[in-house]
Enzyme design. Sequence first.
Site, PDB file in Angstrom:
ATOM      1  N   HIS A 158       0.922  -1.923  -0.355  1.00 16.85           N
ATOM      2  CA  HIS A 158       0.111   0.100   0.287  1.00 16.85           C
ATOM      3  C   HIS A 158       0.432   1.469   0.148  1.00 16.85           C
ATOM      4  CE1 HIS A 158      -3.959  -1.445   1.281  1.00 16.85           C
ATOM      5  NE2 HIS A 158      -3.512  -2.994   1.108  1.00 16.85           N
ATOM      6  N   ASP A 366       3.348   9.256  -0.728  1.00 13.78           N
ATOM      7  CA  ASP A 366       2.717   8.636  -0.702  1.00 13.78           C
ATOM      8  C   ASP A 366       2.245   7.534  -1.953  1.00 13.78           C
ATOM      9  OD1 ASP A 366      -0.082   8.056   0.704  1.00 13.78           O
ATOM     10  OD2 ASP A 366      -0.313  10.158   1.508  1.00 13.78           O
TER      11      ASP A 366
HETATM   12  C1  GDG Z   1      -2.115   4.020   3.756  1.00 10.66           C
HETATM   13  C2  GDG Z   1      -1.090   4.695   2.062  1.00 10.66           C
HETATM   14  C3  GDG Z   1      -2.526   4.134   0.417  1.00 10.66           C
HETATM   15  C4  GDG Z   1      -8.376  10.278   7.633  1.00 10.66           C
HETATM   16  N1  GDG Z   1      -9.194  11.271   8.224  1.00 10.66           N
HETATM   17  C5  GDG Z   1      -9.617  10.685   9.228  1.00 10.66           C
HETATM   18  C6  GDG Z   1     -10.160   9.505   8.113  1.00 10.66           C
HETATM   19  N2  GDG Z   1      -9.782   9.841   7.403  1.00 10.66           N
HETATM   20  C7  GDG Z   1      -9.435   9.068   5.906  1.00 10.66           C
HETATM   21  C8  GDG Z   1      -9.491   9.460   4.933  1.00 10.66           C
HETATM   22  C9  GDG Z   1      -9.104   8.226   4.106  1.00 10.66           C
HETATM   23  C10 GDG Z   1      -8.493   7.647   5.209  1.00 10.66           C
HETATM   24  O1  GDG Z   1      -8.502   8.032   6.176  1.00 10.66           O
HETATM   25  C11 GDG Z   1      -6.790   7.745   4.737  1.00 10.66           C
HETATM   26  O2  GDG Z   1      -6.296   7.024   3.544  1.00 10.66           O
HETATM   27  P1  GDG Z   1      -4.994   7.451   2.414  1.00 10.66           P
HETATM   28  O3  GDG Z   1      -4.375   7.108   1.383  1.00 10.66           O
HETATM   29  O4  GDG Z   1      -4.837   8.566   2.622  1.00 10.66           O
HETATM   30  O5  GDG Z   1      -3.642   7.312   3.979  1.00 10.66           O
HETATM   31  P2  GDG Z   1      -2.948   6.490   5.007  1.00 10.66           P
HETATM   32  O6  GDG Z   1      -4.206   6.036   5.653  1.00 10.66           O
HETATM   33  O7  GDG Z   1      -1.364   6.626   4.487  1.00 10.66           O
HETATM   34  O8  GDG Z   1      -3.005   4.921   4.465  1.00 10.66           O
HETATM   35  C12 GDG Z   1      -2.325   5.318   1.356  1.00 10.66           C
HETATM   36  C13 GDG Z   1      -3.202   4.059   1.088  1.00 10.66           C
HETATM   37  O9  GDG Z   1      -3.134   3.748   2.131  1.00 10.66           O
HETATM   38  C14 GDG Z   1      -3.835   2.387   0.674  1.00 10.66           C
HETATM   39  O10 GDG Z   1      -3.541   1.332  -0.562  1.00 10.66           O
HETATM   40  O11 GDG Z   1      -3.435   4.866  -0.277  1.00 10.66           O
HETATM   41  O12 GDG Z   1      -0.496   5.598   0.073  1.00 10.66           O
HETATM   42  O13 GDG Z   1      -0.392   5.586   2.803  1.00 10.66           O
HETATM   43  O14 GDG Z   1      -9.756   7.605   2.965  1.00 10.66           O
HETATM   44  O15 GDG Z   1     -10.577   9.414   4.797  1.00 10.66           O
HETATM   45  N3  GDG Z   1     -11.653   9.239   8.047  1.00 10.66           N
HETATM   46  C15 GDG Z   1     -12.562   9.770   9.135  1.00 10.66           C
HETATM   47  N4  GDG Z   1     -12.433  10.893   9.597  1.00 10.66           N
HETATM   48  C16 GDG Z   1     -11.479  11.189   9.601  1.00 10.66           C
HETATM   49  O16 GDG Z   1     -10.590  12.217  10.715  1.00 10.66           O
HETATM   50  N5  GDG Z   1     -13.785   9.274   8.855  1.00 10.66           N
END
Ligand code: GDG
Length: 458
Positions: A158, A366
């Site tokens: 990921h 990322d």
């Molecule tokens: C890893 C990789 C890759 C965030 N704050 C809140 C909240 N979130 C949710 C977002 C989104 C998720 O968390 C974050 O996903 P990301 O993809 O942006 O980042 P990582 O957590 O670092 O994930 C990344 C991912 O895995 C999948 O393969 O894309 O590159 O680092 O869904 O919406 N959700 C809620 N409240 C918050 O305050 N409900």
Amino acid sequence: MSRLVVVSNRVTLPQKSGDAPAGGLAVALQAALEEHGGIWMGWSGKSSGAKEPAPLDMQQHGNITYALTDLTKTDVEEYYHGFANRVLWPICHYRMDLAEYGRKEMAGYFRVNRFFAHKLAPLIQEDDIIWIHDYHLIPLAAELRQMGLKNKIGFFLHIPWPPADVLFTMPVHEEIMKGLSYYDLVGFQTDHDLANFVGGLIREGIGDALEGGKLSSYGRTFKGGFYSISIETAAFAEYAKKAASNIMVRKAKQSVEGRDLIIGVDRLDYSKGITQRIDAFEHFVKSNPAHHNRVTYLQITPKSRSEVPEYEQMQRMVAEQAGRVNGAIGTVDWVPIRYINRSIGRPVLAGLYRLARIGLVTPLRDGMNLVAKEYVAAQDPENPGVLVLSRFAGAARELRGALLVNPYDIEGTANAIARGINMPLEERKERWGRMMEHLLEHDVTRWCDDFLKDLTGA
Ligand code: GDG
């Protein structure tokens, strides 16, 4: 298709009614498991202290068996906090300066992977398809093969995969690369990550690229590919539309008093470029006097991994920085930056994305970044906002309608914010339309199907 067995460090149990809906990844994996029937195994997130963990906690929900294990305190410390989060995470995000190697932690990482294999193997049937997720579990296939398993085993990473010169700073890089050769399919987020992996194999003289996406190393032949993870685009768009009438979202709308809203949403993590982003916002305000008192930047940053010292330190740093900027550029009736250091509910989040004129997604590195995709999906087609996106997020390989920025270039990012705020409706619609069309076609179900198709055909 055969039964599917998913293994990931953490397992998402099905939602109880009244819970906020799970994120896209959990939904997609749960859907795939429901369809084929299967098992989802992983760490419960709990420690058994000094005692050996009890037998697997098996829970049946519909067609899916959840198999959870606790880990000892030492295992959590060495495998999870130690090697996974203090070595692999920084190295894969190109932060060699933050990696803290220790033989003990490395040994703990391999030991816990062996422990997972011993717990998992008795559950596996002959033609099960096994899909292992993320950097915590790279050596798991090697352990399962050692125990005689011949099943198809796929791996999906990921997070980014770094270039050879970064990877080679990690003392056990060769064992880690070797670990990947025991899979039938190794999937990365983007073509760049895959190219870095292949480049590393060749540079180290331990592997080669063959025809048809096949790779060879350590006498094994396996497939390498890239599969950009995504969201449930259509469902999220619908969700955001409904969320506009959520009471909290309406209150937020009232409180910005007609100002343009800029939104940032990230787990508190050094890879997300939050301090550079605040600098860029400050620069934008200082160099665009016409926008004084006309914009509000909302940064939502739930705490993560607070037990790791760098994260705790960052928590203080970001809060201080936001306070300092507000002190320097705010006025009695204008707080330029609103900084929220805890998680907010998913409906409110979806509604706030839709309200925001700019989605500011500027990680230093990322794997993909699902926030960028959620922001796009949440927009009002008649009045869409602008995505300002780091070129170093995997999502930048796909979302060509975004304003791409280099997050290390503070002035460049500030200029992109200004361009986004001033962008005419026609251009916003055209850019958004292109991205939305792509995301509707390349949603998380497609990601899952593409990976499983290649794995079963591998
Ligand atoms: C890893 C990789 C890759 C965030 N704050 C809140 C909240 N979130 C949710 C977002 C989104 C998720 O968390 C974050 O996903 P990301 O993809 O942006 O980042 P990582 O957590 O670092 O994930 C990344 C991912 O895995 C999948 O393969 O894309 O590159 O680092 O869904 O919406 N959700 C809620 N409240 C918050 O305050 N409900």
